[in-house]
Design an enzyme around this catalytic site. Sequence first.
Site, PDB file in Angstrom:
ATOM      1  N   GLU A 124       0.835  -1.208   0.000  1.00  0.00           N
ATOM      2  CA  GLU A 124       0.000   0.000   0.000  1.00  0.00           C
ATOM      3  C   GLU A 124       0.867   1.255   0.000  1.00  0.00           C
ATOM      4  O   GLU A 124       0.703   2.151   0.827  1.00  0.00           O
ATOM      5  CB  GLU A 124      -0.967  -0.002   1.181  1.00  0.00           C
ATOM      6  CG  GLU A 124      -2.182   0.872   0.912  1.00  0.00           C
ATOM      7  CD  GLU A 124      -3.278   0.749   1.967  1.00  0.00           C
ATOM      8  OE1 GLU A 124      -4.322   1.406   1.775  1.00  0.00           O
ATOM      9  OE2 GLU A 124      -3.111   0.017   2.957  1.00  0.00           O
ATOM     10  N   TYR A 160      -0.135  -7.384  -1.793  1.00  0.00           N
ATOM     11  CA  TYR A 160      -1.164  -6.605  -1.108  1.00  0.00           C
ATOM     12  C   TYR A 160      -2.506  -7.107  -1.633  1.00  0.00           C
ATOM     13  O   TYR A 160      -2.959  -6.718  -2.711  1.00  0.00           O
ATOM     14  CB  TYR A 160      -0.972  -5.112  -1.381  1.00  0.00           C
ATOM     15  CG  TYR A 160      -2.040  -4.232  -0.770  1.00  0.00           C
ATOM     16  CD1 TYR A 160      -2.509  -4.454   0.518  1.00  0.00           C
ATOM     17  CD2 TYR A 160      -2.584  -3.161  -1.488  1.00  0.00           C
ATOM     18  CE1 TYR A 160      -3.490  -3.658   1.074  1.00  0.00           C
ATOM     19  CE2 TYR A 160      -3.564  -2.347  -0.936  1.00  0.00           C
ATOM     20  CZ  TYR A 160      -4.012  -2.604   0.342  1.00  0.00           C
ATOM     21  OH  TYR A 160      -4.995  -1.816   0.902  1.00  0.00           O
ATOM     22  N   ASP A 206       0.298  -7.957   3.396  1.00  0.00           N
ATOM     23  CA  ASP A 206      -1.034  -7.724   3.932  1.00  0.00           C
ATOM     24  C   ASP A 206      -1.993  -8.599   3.138  1.00  0.00           C
ATOM     25  O   ASP A 206      -2.399  -8.252   2.038  1.00  0.00           O
ATOM     26  CB  ASP A 206      -1.388  -6.239   3.792  1.00  0.00           C
ATOM     27  CG  ASP A 206      -2.779  -5.917   4.331  1.00  0.00           C
ATOM     28  OD1 ASP A 206      -3.471  -6.856   4.791  1.00  0.00           O
ATOM     29  OD2 ASP A 206      -3.174  -4.743   4.286  1.00  0.00           O
ATOM     30  N   ASN A 258      -4.984  -9.384   4.147  1.00  0.00           N
ATOM     31  CA  ASN A 258      -6.339  -8.866   4.395  1.00  0.00           C
ATOM     32  C   ASN A 258      -7.327  -9.924   4.870  1.00  0.00           C
ATOM     33  O   ASN A 258      -8.475  -9.982   4.410  1.00  0.00           O
ATOM     34  CB  ASN A 258      -6.862  -8.174   3.130  1.00  0.00           C
ATOM     35  CG  ASN A 258      -6.800  -6.661   3.263  1.00  0.00           C
ATOM     36  OD1 ASN A 258      -7.093  -6.112   4.320  1.00  0.00           O
ATOM     37  ND2 ASN A 258      -6.416  -5.980   2.191  1.00  0.00           N
ATOM     38  N   ASP A 263      -1.151   2.432  10.134  1.00  0.00           N
ATOM     39  CA  ASP A 263      -2.118   1.708  10.958  1.00  0.00           C
ATOM     40  C   ASP A 263      -1.768   0.224  11.055  1.00  0.00           C
ATOM     41  O   ASP A 263      -2.449  -0.538  11.740  1.00  0.00           O
ATOM     42  CB  ASP A 263      -3.547   1.907  10.448  1.00  0.00           C
ATOM     43  CG  ASP A 263      -3.697   1.630   8.960  1.00  0.00           C
ATOM     44  OD1 ASP A 263      -2.702   1.219   8.311  1.00  0.00           O
ATOM     45  OD2 ASP A 263      -4.811   1.819   8.426  1.00  0.00           O
TER      46      ASP A 263
END
Length: 415
Positions: free
Chosen positions: A118, A254, A296, A298, A403
Amino acid sequence: SSRAPISKKSRGASTENGDESPTKRTPKKKQKTPSENEIQKENINSSRGNLATKVTSKKTQQSITERDPLPKLWSKPTNMFKIISWNVNGIRAVVKNYPNALSDLVKEHKPDLICLQETKLQECHVTDPKLKLQGLLEEFGYDSFWSCSTEKKGYSGTAVFVKRCLASTTSTAANNNTSSKSVKQQKSLASFFKPKQPSAASVNETAADTGKTDPISNKKLFPFEVSYGLNNSHDPQGRCITVDYPLVSITNAYVPNSGDGLVRLDYRTKQWDVQFAQYMKAKEETRCVPVIMIGDLNVAHKSLDVWNDGAKHLDKCAGTTPEERESFTKILEDNDFVDLFRHLHPEAKGHYSFWSARAGNRSENKGLRLDYFVASKRLTNSNSDTSIVARDSYMIHDQLGSDHCPTVLELEIKG
């Protein structure tokens, strides 16, 4: 003769056999039709008997915010290969607001490979001299490779930083995502994507920094190719970069979020997950080496990967739906892959890699584990004839700038 009149008292009286008189029955009162409210009350009252059963069958919501200490799993010898993965949620914001974040990370942890997700860049940002991204970490001996979204600005994107003493001489020079409109721009990137060859001095400096007494012996980990997308396919969102080493293939990914309202849930679970797993399995079988999926991904796979697992809303939230969790399980089981952190620390609680900034959840450790190292199962077998073994994995929880926090994988290079 006349019949005696029937008295009023005798009307409706019973006959000798106990039956009501057939000639003078007392008229039945008209039944009142129950109102809608009365029906609802009756239904509520009748269901109360089953309430206890429903409550006991309801999934219990947990609350895990305390973080277990992780044991030290090995002594970290000189033949260690360390990988750091981090969803930076916009590399320009990190460089601006936390200018020393990446350099401090490198100084303290000395990784051999850094994978970012990201990044939210376009190609013009990479070469913009004002942003100074092109030479990011160059002074610490890293060459960088970027895959940018051409479909949407300020979106997605990945990057890898390869320790220069492990740089390749034959890496892919340019990102295959470029359109005809950006050919001129891409040519200017070609020399940037081509890794630099280290001088003898830089190799010696690297050896001193990492504690590796014989960096030449680690030539087996020189990457010989860097590729983009899945099977070199068009990747308009810049979501994947694969670095092929002689001993292992590593893909920085990602994975798409299922989106608000789960509008992309089917695409995520029925297309992306399937194609990603096929790509990694084909890479493993074609090259006959273990593979590692980094980044990531997700999804918060198990109950220990969600601070409040069991909360009713989670089934409808991206990353915690039953469909995404089942899809991740299928990737692991069907391909003989392993979630390395959970394999190495099966009972560890409170180890998350993402916290909602909007809700301010980081200080209270109300998080999710969305960032993974998923690998071929043989990477976990130290007794096998494989030359590379996964020894430890953990998070750097105190690293600010995003984050997400960085996650770490430590590999032992045998022989």
